[in-house]
Design a protein around this motif. Structure first.
Motif, short mmCIF file in Angstrom:
data_model
loop_
_atom_site.label_atom_id
_atom_site.label_comp_id
_atom_site.label_asym_id
_atom_site.label_seq_id
_atom_site.Cartn_x
_atom_site.Cartn_y
_atom_site.Cartn_z
N ALA A 1 -0.51 17.40 5.86
CA ALA A 1 0.92 17.41 6.79
C ALA A 1 2.36 17.02 6.30
O ALA A 1 2.90 17.51 7.13
CB ALA A 1 0.77 16.70 8.14
N GLU A 2 2.08 16.33 5.36
CA GLU A 2 3.69 16.71 4.65
C GLU A 2 4.37 15.83 5.71
O GLU A 2 6.24 16.10 6.15
CB GLU A 2 4.09 18.30 4.27
N ALA A 3 3.99 14.88 5.77
CA ALA A 3 4.19 13.94 6.44
C ALA A 3 4.79 12.61 6.02
O ALA A 3 4.04 12.30 4.60
CB ALA A 3 3.69 13.50 7.82
N TYR A 4 5.78 11.61 6.18
CA TYR A 4 5.78 9.88 5.52
C TYR A 4 6.01 8.81 5.77
O TYR A 4 7.03 9.14 7.70
CB TYR A 4 6.81 10.09 4.07
N TYR A 5 6.17 8.22 5.88
CA TYR A 5 5.56 6.65 6.43
C TYR A 5 6.22 5.49 5.63
O TYR A 5 6.38 5.42 4.55
CB TYR A 5 4.01 6.08 6.68
N LYS A 6 6.75 4.32 6.39
CA LYS A 6 6.74 3.28 5.58
C LYS A 6 5.87 2.14 5.85
O LYS A 6 5.53 1.78 7.60
CB LYS A 6 8.57 2.98 6.25
N TYR A 7 5.43 1.32 5.36
CA TYR A 7 4.86 0.06 5.48
C TYR A 7 4.48 -1.23 5.01
O TYR A 7 5.22 -0.88 3.50
CB TYR A 7 2.96 0.71 5.59
N ASP A 8 4.02 -2.25 5.51
CA ASP A 8 4.03 -3.16 3.90
C ASP A 8 2.52 -3.24 4.20
O ASP A 8 1.62 -3.40 4.62
CB ASP A 8 4.10 -4.41 5.19
N LEU A 9 2.69 -4.25 2.86
CA LEU A 9 1.10 -4.52 2.19
C LEU A 9 1.23 -5.98 1.85
O LEU A 9 2.31 -6.48 1.35
CB LEU A 9 1.16 -3.47 0.62
N ASP A 10 -0.11 -6.39 1.99
CA ASP A 10 -0.20 -8.27 0.83
C ASP A 10 -1.23 -7.33 -0.27
O ASP A 10 -2.33 -6.35 0.01
CB ASP A 10 -1.42 -8.92 1.87
N ARG A 11 -0.98 -7.66 -1.46
CA ARG A 11 -1.68 -7.62 -2.84
C ARG A 11 -1.70 -8.73 -3.32
O ARG A 11 -1.18 -10.09 -3.92
CB ARG A 11 -0.69 -7.42 -3.42
N LEU A 12 -2.90 -8.72 -4.10
CA LEU A 12 -3.59 -9.56 -4.93
C LEU A 12 -3.64 -9.02 -6.11
O LEU A 12 -4.90 -8.30 -6.40
CB LEU A 12 -4.78 -10.63 -4.21
N ILE A 13 -3.32 -9.79 -7.50
CA ILE A 13 -3.08 -9.32 -8.51
C ILE A 13 -4.09 -10.38 -9.83
O ILE A 13 -4.13 -11.72 -9.49
CB ILE A 13 -1.82 -8.96 -8.86
#
Length: 426
Positions: A178-190
């Motif tokens: 639908a050609e939408a864009y969003y901002k969001y946060d992530l937790d990451r483990l490497i």
């Protein structure tokens, strides 16, 4: 019936009718998507031992005091090493309220180089997958930024697993649904470890909280990483353009497995889940997730396999662009906005009056805040470094005077929203 209640009831029935029409439109399968891949309607389930490996990784991401059980993740690593060459018709179990996909991509580089690109504090992550990320960054003070050594240095003496945590934000490019864009946060483990003598990196991510509201964008030329960001809330999709949509949850497990350091050759394997939609309802299909994942793979391969670029050169070339003062940024963005109009003003995607109004007379610059402006310029610099045409002159860049490329087949036109004023994004 009370005549005063009739208009209210009529309005209610009309709203319900719109919703009944809108939900099928929102949930319809995009079939092959812009990447022209069709998935099986009845995919094979992922093997239970592999599912259990994935469960253990998400549990470890959520438990900051937890310890890695290497035996628990061996089934997943064996699947990545020895599984089918194309796992697109294998489906992981539903997680986080959404469906999942499997994607494998081989890349001609070693793990050391992958880490120097993907986990280098001096290289913004969005530049490594510009077909799917518009912006990204590590949150200040997270462990990834404060640890004394770089991840690639840990490969030199990997006698035990290395675990590193971080917090990020991301803004995606317009999705192909639908050609939408969003901002969001992530937790990451490497996680870095050895598996059967091979260097392996595993990156586990989980979205924190709901994204901000979706905004209307447009994919102008995906192969050239050319996108439009309107700043207007909603979807670029006909009947349902008015909807306030959100990414409710997303998660991934990505495995980088070095097959041959001398060749060099590595496998990148992605397990990905997404839950997004309207009023709490998930409308994302596997085909949508797979389409975005293929866009991701295509763009990172172009960067990582570029013969004209190294991680060190990329970091050195991008830093001066990100460090430009506001006056320099503003001047370059004005140039970019004028050339953007020249290149794309006749694109069917920008025909709605609300979009044309934004682009006219170089006005696109006014929709872009400082963060977005710097990301635009960094992307233009990257494109020049890998030999692609650009829309702004950053010293060595080819510029916008080149003939326009044929536009891809247009998606359904966005609804007219001339009465909606686009505002600079925050």
């Amino acid at each position: 019936m009370n005549k005063h209640k009739t208009p209210a009831l009529l309005a209610l029935w009309l709203a319900l009718a719109v919703l009944l029409c809108a939900f099928p439109a929102l949930a319809e399968d995009e079939s092959e998507g812009i990447m022209n891949v069709k998935l099986a309607k009845a995919p094979e389930p992922l093997a239970k031992p592999v599912e259990q490996s994935i469960d253990s990784l998400f549990a470890l991401l959520q438990d900051r005091q937890g310890a890695l059980d290497e035996a628990a993740i061996e089934p997943m690593l064996d699947f990545v090493l020895n599984g089918p060459a194309d796992p697109k018709d294998i489906s992981p179990a539903r997680r986080f309220g959404g469906q999942g996909i499997c994607l494998r991509q081989d890349v001609s580089t070693d793990l050391d180089t992958i880490l120097r690109y993907f986990y280098n504090p001096d290289i913004p992550n969005f530049l490594l997958c510009p077909a799917v990320l518009r912006l990204s960054g590590w949150r200040e003070g997270c462990e990834f930024l404060t640890r004394p050594t770089k991840l690639w240095d840990d490969l030199k003496a990997l006698d035990r697993p290395v675990l590193v945590r971080g917090k990020e934000f991301e803004v995606n490019t317009p999705d192909s649904f639908a050609e939408a864009y969003y901002k969001y946060d992530l937790d990451r483990l490497i996680i870095l470890l050895k598996y059967k003598g091979r260097n392996v990196a595993i990156s586990i991510s989980e979205q924190k909280d709901q994204s901000d509201v979706g905004r209307k964008g447009a994919i102008l030329d995906d192969s050239q990483w050319e996108y439009f960001y309107s700043g207007i809330e909603g979807l670029n999709k006909g009947l349902i353009g008015w909807m306030d949509t959100f990414m409710y949850q997303s998660a991934s497990v990505q495995v980088f497995l070095e097959r041959d350091a001398a060749a060099p050759r590595s496998t990148v394997f992605l397990f990905k889940w997404l839950n997004a939609g309207w009023m709490g309802s998930n409308v994302v299909k596997r085909s949508h997730i797979y389409d975005g994942s293929l866009r991701y793979a295509r763009s990172f391969c172009k960067v990582l396999e570029s013969a004209s670029l190294t991680p060190e050169e990329m970091a050195a070339q991008i830093r001066p662009v990100l460090d430009m003062n506001n006056a320099q940024v503003n001047a370059k963005i004005q140039e970019y906005a004028r050339n953007f109009e020249i290149r794309f003003k006749d694109s069917p995607k920008l025909k709605p009056r609300s979009y044309a109004k934004i682009v006219a007379d170089g006005g696109y610059a006014e929709v872009l805040d400082d963060e977005a402006r710097r990301s635009v310029l960094a992307l233009q610099k990257l494109k020049s470094l890998v030999g692609m045409e650009t829309l702004v002159d950053l010293a060595t860049s080819p510029v916008a005077a080149a003939p326009a490329r044929p536009a891809p087949a247009p998606a359904p036109a966005a609804p007219d929203a001339a009465t909606v004023e686009a505002k600079p994004e925050s």
